[in-house]
Motif scaffolding. Structure first.
Motif, PDB file in Angstrom:
ATOM      1  N   ALA A   1       0.856  -1.184   0.000  1.00 45.79           N
ATOM      2  CA  ALA A   1       0.000   0.000   0.000  1.00 45.79           C
ATOM      3  C   ALA A   1       0.895   1.237   0.000  1.00 45.79           C
ATOM      4  O   ALA A   1       1.836   1.334   0.782  1.00 45.79           O
ATOM      5  CB  ALA A   1      -0.896  -0.002   1.226  1.00 45.79           C
ATOM      6  N   VAL A   2       0.621   2.190  -0.859  1.00 45.75           N
ATOM      7  CA  VAL A   2       1.412   3.417  -0.929  1.00 45.75           C
ATOM      8  C   VAL A   2       1.028   4.316   0.234  1.00 45.75           C
ATOM      9  O   VAL A   2      -0.153   4.598   0.457  1.00 45.75           O
ATOM     10  CB  VAL A   2       1.184   4.133  -2.277  1.00 45.75           C
ATOM     11  N   LYS A   3       2.009   4.766   0.991  1.00 43.06           N
ATOM     12  CA  LYS A   3       1.773   5.610   2.155  1.00 43.06           C
ATOM     13  C   LYS A   3       1.939   7.083   1.772  1.00 43.06           C
ATOM     14  O   LYS A   3       2.875   7.450   1.070  1.00 43.06           O
ATOM     15  CB  LYS A   3       2.749   5.245   3.284  1.00 43.06           C
ATOM     16  N   GLN A   4       1.017   7.892   2.245  1.00 43.66           N
ATOM     17  CA  GLN A   4       1.023   9.322   1.935  1.00 43.66           C
ATOM     18  C   GLN A   4       1.776  10.082   3.020  1.00 43.66           C
ATOM     19  O   GLN A   4       1.426   9.996   4.197  1.00 43.66           O
ATOM     20  CB  GLN A   4      -0.404   9.840   1.813  1.00 43.66           C
ATOM     21  N   VAL A   5       2.791  10.814   2.603  1.00 40.51           N
ATOM     22  CA  VAL A   5       3.645  11.544   3.535  1.00 40.51           C
ATOM     23  C   VAL A   5       3.720  13.010   3.121  1.00 40.51           C
ATOM     24  O   VAL A   5       3.893  13.320   1.942  1.00 40.51           O
ATOM     25  CB  VAL A   5       5.068  10.946   3.556  1.00 40.51           C
ATOM     26  N   VAL A   6       3.598  13.908   4.090  1.00 48.06           N
ATOM     27  CA  VAL A   6       3.824  15.334   3.867  1.00 48.06           C
ATOM     28  C   VAL A   6       5.174  15.707   4.466  1.00 48.06           C
ATOM     29  O   VAL A   6       5.470  15.352   5.618  1.00 48.06           O
ATOM     30  CB  VAL A   6       2.711  16.189   4.498  1.00 48.06           C
ATOM     31  N   VAL A   7       6.006  16.373   3.675  1.00 46.71           N
ATOM     32  CA  VAL A   7       7.218  17.009   4.187  1.00 46.71           C
ATOM     33  C   VAL A   7       6.855  18.468   4.431  1.00 46.71           C
ATOM     34  O   VAL A   7       6.449  19.175   3.500  1.00 46.71           O
ATOM     35  CB  VAL A   7       8.389  16.896   3.197  1.00 46.71           C
TER      36      VAL A   7
ATOM     37  N   GLU B   1       4.295   8.229  -1.218  1.00 46.63           N
ATOM     38  CA  GLU B   1       3.719   9.294  -2.038  1.00 46.63           C
ATOM     39  C   GLU B   1       3.898  10.588  -1.246  1.00 46.63           C
ATOM     40  O   GLU B   1       3.324  10.751  -0.167  1.00 46.63           O
ATOM     41  CB  GLU B   1       2.240   9.026  -2.296  1.00 46.63           C
ATOM     42  N   VAL B   2       4.693  11.511  -1.756  1.00 47.90           N
ATOM     43  CA  VAL B   2       5.161  12.639  -0.957  1.00 47.90           C
ATOM     44  C   VAL B   2       4.639  13.967  -1.499  1.00 47.90           C
ATOM     45  O   VAL B   2       4.666  14.205  -2.711  1.00 47.90           O
ATOM     46  CB  VAL B   2       6.704  12.676  -0.909  1.00 47.90           C
ATOM     47  N   VAL B   3       4.207  14.823  -0.581  1.00 56.92           N
ATOM     48  CA  VAL B   3       3.799  16.183  -0.914  1.00 56.92           C
ATOM     49  C   VAL B   3       4.614  17.140  -0.058  1.00 56.92           C
ATOM     50  O   VAL B   3       4.718  16.952   1.164  1.00 56.92           O
ATOM     51  CB  VAL B   3       2.297  16.401  -0.657  1.00 56.92           C
ATOM     52  N   LEU B   4       5.205  18.148  -0.667  1.00 50.81           N
ATOM     53  CA  LEU B   4       5.927  19.203   0.037  1.00 50.81           C
ATOM     54  C   LEU B   4       4.996  20.396   0.162  1.00 50.81           C
ATOM     55  O   LEU B   4       4.615  21.005  -0.840  1.00 50.81           O
ATOM     56  CB  LEU B   4       7.191  19.593  -0.732  1.00 50.81           C
TER      57      LEU B   4
END
Length: 232
Positions: A23-29, A50-53
């Motif tokens: 499962a792709v994990k959603q991460v915020v930096v 899956e990364v969002v800055l």
């Protein structure tokens, strides 16, 4: 402890690439004006997140994982964090048991206060303790170094004997949190530079942090980030 040359590269097994069944994990930096954010984003993407800055509080609150990077002065990082109300996001996430990972100064600001050049600045106070100048003949501490990992670690599982990349002049030199067996005690990893011992990493329920830079620590750092993402 010998301080390895900055040219030394740690050797460890490469982190497993994500499979189709993962499962792709959603991460915020969290983007609050501190440097080093792009390398953190790339490192997390490489281990399958899956990364969002962003500095958006709603996105930071709702993501499965939040990474708080940080380079530079403690006071400047705290000012930037407060400007985007990042300290509130961290507190609310932890109150709800939602994972947060602090890196370098992003770890330091989780403590009660920092003292630099005679200036004392309040931190997020998630842990008691003071960030202060390392008492070593050569500062900053810059390069690859080993760490002393406690038993039961999840964050550093598989890389307990590896080296990680440090760049800092300040650190937490004593661990002050006492649980008196009422709650599970945090797992504290230590390192040493120039004869001075300091906190290198902490695992405390949903709150984890590293003084070193996993995103600059080659395969060992990638394994650590993958371990953290797997807990989300």
């Amino acid at each position: 402890m010998r301080w390895p040359s900055t040219r030394a590269r740690p050797a460890c097994r490469r982190p497993r690439a994500p499979s189709r069944g993962d499962a792709v994990k959603q991460v915020v930096v969290l983007d609050y004006g501190s440097g080093n954010v792009r390398s953190a984003v790339r490192a997390l993407e490489r281990v399958g997140a899956e990364v969002v800055l962003t500095a958006d509080r709603a996105a930071a609150q709702e993501a499965e994982g939040l990474v708080v990077p940080g380079v530079g002065a403690f006071a400047a990082c705290m000012a930037g964090l407060r400007a985007v109300r990042g300290h509130e996001v961290i507190g609310r996430r932890l109150a709800g048991g939602r994972p947060v990972l602090g890196i370098c100064v992003g770890m330091q600001i989780l403590f009660a206060r920092g003292v630099e050049h005679g200036v004392e600045t309040d931190g997020c106070d998630e842990w008691p303790g003071v960030v202060e100048r390392i008492q070593a003949p050569v500062v900053p501490h810059m390069g690859w170094n080993t760490v002393e990992v406690p038993e039961g670690t999840t964050l550093l599982a598989g890389v307990e004997a590896e080296r990680f990349y440090f760049v800092h002049s300040y650190a937490v030199r004593s661990w002050e949190l006492e649980t008196h067996d009422r709650t599970r005690a945090p797992l504290v990893t230590w390192s040493e530079h120039g004869g001075d011992r300091f906190v290198a990493a902490v695992e405390n329920g949903p709150l984890s942090a590293t003084q070193f830079h996993p995103e600059k620590s080659g395969d060992a750092g990638a394994m650590l980030l993958r371990n953290w993402v797997a807990t989300l």
